[in-house]
Design an enzyme around this catalytic site. Structure first.
Site, PDB file in Angstrom:
ATOM      1  N   SER A 150       0.848  -1.366   0.047  1.00  0.00           N
ATOM      2  CA  SER A 150      -0.179   0.111  -0.012  1.00  0.00           C
ATOM      3  C   SER A 150       0.910   1.182   0.124  1.00  0.00           C
ATOM      4  CB  SER A 150      -0.903   0.119   1.105  1.00  0.00           C
ATOM      5  OG  SER A 150      -2.004   0.584   0.992  1.00  0.00           O
ATOM      6  N   ASP A 226     -10.082  -5.726  -2.874  1.00  0.00           N
ATOM      7  CA  ASP A 226      -9.652  -4.576  -2.078  1.00  0.00           C
ATOM      8  C   ASP A 226     -10.552  -3.520  -2.152  1.00  0.00           C
ATOM      9  OD1 ASP A 226      -8.084  -2.430  -1.192  1.00  0.00           O
ATOM     10  OD2 ASP A 226      -5.995  -3.727  -1.682  1.00  0.00           O
ATOM     11  N   HIS A 259      -7.555  -5.991   1.378  1.00  0.00           N
ATOM     12  CA  HIS A 259      -6.236  -5.119   1.477  1.00  0.00           C
ATOM     13  C   HIS A 259      -5.122  -5.699   2.736  1.00  0.00           C
ATOM     14  CE1 HIS A 259      -4.183  -1.632   0.256  1.00  0.00           C
ATOM     15  NE2 HIS A 259      -3.869  -1.027   1.423  1.00  0.00           N
TER      16      HIS A 259
END
Lengths: 281, 281
Positions: A150, A226, A259
Site C-alpha cells: 500500500s 480490495d 487489503h
C-alpha cells in the site's frame, strides 16, 4: 550509529530482533525490525527491505506478515522500518490516519512543521542502510531488494525508481501507484511537499516513470476485493506507465483477496522467492 | 446452532473466518476462528483444533500462528476457539491473567461463581464440534486432531487423554503438562474445581496418564529459553509419565526458543504436516 536491541526472538532457525536508535534524518528515536535467517559463520546475506502501509509500525508485518519461513529458506535478511517518525515533539494530526504519525509516505518533507522530522525517504534509503551495514556484519549491501504494501508499496516503487541500480529487485502488494492523484494521499503530499504539485512528481511512481525513471522489471500483486482498489490504488495506471516505458511489469490480480495482512501473507513467500532469485544472479 | 460470520478473509487460497454464536455450554456468546483451505467441491477435510494459551483469544494464533500455508498445503481445516467465556455477567478477576477471562484452562468448573459459564471442556470437545459439523459441510468429523500452546497444550492433552479414539492425533507447543502441581495453574484449578485435589486429576495430563489414560503417541515441542520452562511447564514430567505408560512421546527441546508466537510459528508447519500424515492413515 549505536542501535539498541529491544527484543530478540529465535524464530524459524534465525533471529527476529527489534531495535531502536536515534535517527539523524528523522531527528528522533526510531524503531525497526530485522530478521536474520540461519546462516553459516562468515556467510553474507542479501537484504530485503519491507516498507509498511498507513497506520502500521515495524510490528504489524513482523507479527502478521509470515515472512520468516521463506526468508529462512532463501537466506534473506528482512528489514522492516517504521512508517514515520514518532514521539514527543513530532508533528502529528492524531485524528487523521493519512497524515503524520503512521503516514510518512516515504518522502522528505519540505514544509513546516513536517520538514523537521518527516524525512522517511532519506531514512529508509540512506541512513538505515548505513546502520544495517554497520550493525549486521552478515548483511551484503551490494544485494538489496525492496518491497512493501500500500503506502509502503508506493515507497518501494519510489525508492527503486529514484535509485537505479541500488536495488536488484522491487515488488509490491497493493501499492499506491499514483499518490499525486489519489484522494487519500493528496492531503499528505500537500502538507509535506507544499502546494506546487510539480514537486510531487519525484515522489510518485507513475509520474517518475512518465518523467523517464526506469526499472528492468516489477512484480505487483493486487487483491480484486480490495476496498481501496478503485480510488486509492488503481494498478492499471502503473500498467499503462510501464507499458509506455517498456518496463516489464508482472501485475497479478488475485481473485477475492482484500487489503489485509491475510492477503499480504498469502503471497509473501512468492515475493521473497522472486527477490531471492534475483539476488542469486 | 446458528453461527454468524463476523469476518471473512481470503488467505492462502482458502478462507479465514471469524464467527460468533451463543454457546449453551458457556451460557454466553462465543467467538471462534475457522480456516477452510482450498478444496474441491464435495471434498471432505480433516479438522485440526488449536487451543490457545493464557491471555489469548481466538485471534492471537489466527494473526501470528502462521498456520494457513501448511493448512492449505495439506488440506486441513483449522479451528481456533477462544480460551474462556467472556462478557457481561461472566465471572472474572480483571487483574489476574491466570484466572477468569482468558484463563478457562479447558475444564468444566464445578464451583460458584465459575460453574455458570466456565465450561470450556464441554465447549471445545462437544458443543463446538457439533457446531462445526453442522455449519461446515466439508468438515470430516471422523478425522479430528488437536493441538495447542501452553494452557492450550494442556487442553489438547487432556481432551485427547479423556477421549480415546476421538482424535487421530495430538501435539503441543510448550504445554502445561501437570497443572495440578504448578504454581501458575493451581489457583485456577482450585477456583474452578474446589479444594479437593483428587477432583483435579481428571484435568491434568500427567495425572490422567498415571491413572490409566492412554494415547498411542504425542508430539511436543518445547523451547529451551522458555521463561516458564522450569516452574510452569516441566515437560520432563510428561516424559516420565509417558515412559511409565509406554506412550510414544516425541519431545523435542528447541534450542534458544522462548514461549512466544515466534516459537509456535516456527514449528507450526511441522505440526500440521505431522497431523496431516495421521489423517491420511
Amino acid at each position: 550509529m549505536t542501535i539498541e536491541a529491544k527484543s530478540l526472538w529465535r524464530s524459524h532457525g534465525g533471529m527476529q530482533g527489534v531495535y531502536t536508535h536515534v535517527s539523524e534524518a528523522c531527528a528522533c528515536p526510531m524503531t525497526f525490525a530485522v530478521y536474520v535467517p540461519p546462516h553459516a559463520q562468515g556467510q553474507k546475506l542479501p537484504v530485503l527491505w519491507y516498507l509498511s502501509g498507513l497506520t502500521c509500525t515495524h510490528a504489524n508485518v513482523m507479527e502478521k506478515g509470515e515472512y520468516r519461513q521463506a526468508a529462512a529458506e532463501h537466506g534473506v535478511i528482512i528489514v522492516c522500518p517504521d512508517t514515520s517518525p514518532r514521539g514527543e515533539g513530532v508533528a502529528d494530526v492524531p485524528d487523521d490516519w493519512k497524515l503524520g504519525c503512521g503516514a510518512g509516505f516515504y518522502v522528505d518533507a519540505t514544509q513546516e512543521p513536517w520538514s523537521q522530522h518527516y524525512r522517511m525517504y532519506s531514512y529508509v534509503t540512506d541512513e538505515l542502510p548505513a546502520v544495517i551495514a554497520a550493525s549486521f556484519p552478515m548483511a551484503d549491501m551490494s544485494r538489496q531488494g525492496v518491497f512493501g504494501h500500500s503506502m509502503g508499496g508506493h515507497g518501494a516503487l519510489v525508492a527503486a525508481l529514484r535509485n537505479p541500480g541500488r536495488y536488484r529487485s522491487c515488488s509490491a502488494f497493493a501499492p499506491i501507484v499514483h499518490p499525486a492523484t489519489a484522494d487519500w494521499s493528496r492531503p499528505a503530499l500537500g502538507a509535506y511537499l507544499g502546494p506546487d504539485e510539480a514537486a510531487w512528481r519525484t515522489w510518485d511512481a507513475v509520474a517518475l516513470i512518465e518523467d523517464g525513471a526506469r526499472l528492468p522489471e516489477l512484480l505487483v500483486d493486487q487483491g480484486s476485493a480490495d476496498g481501496f482498489l478503485q480510488d486509492g490504488l488503481r494498478p492499471w495506471l502503473l500498467a499503462e506507465a510501464c507499458k509506455a516505458a517498456s518496463i516489464a511489469l508482472t501485475l497479478r490480480m488475485q481473485e477475492g483477496y482484500d487489503h489485509s495482512y491475510y492477503f499480504i501473507s498469502s503471497f509473501m513467500a512468492e515475493h521473497i522467492a522472486w527477490h531471492a532469485e534475483r539476488f542469486r544472479r
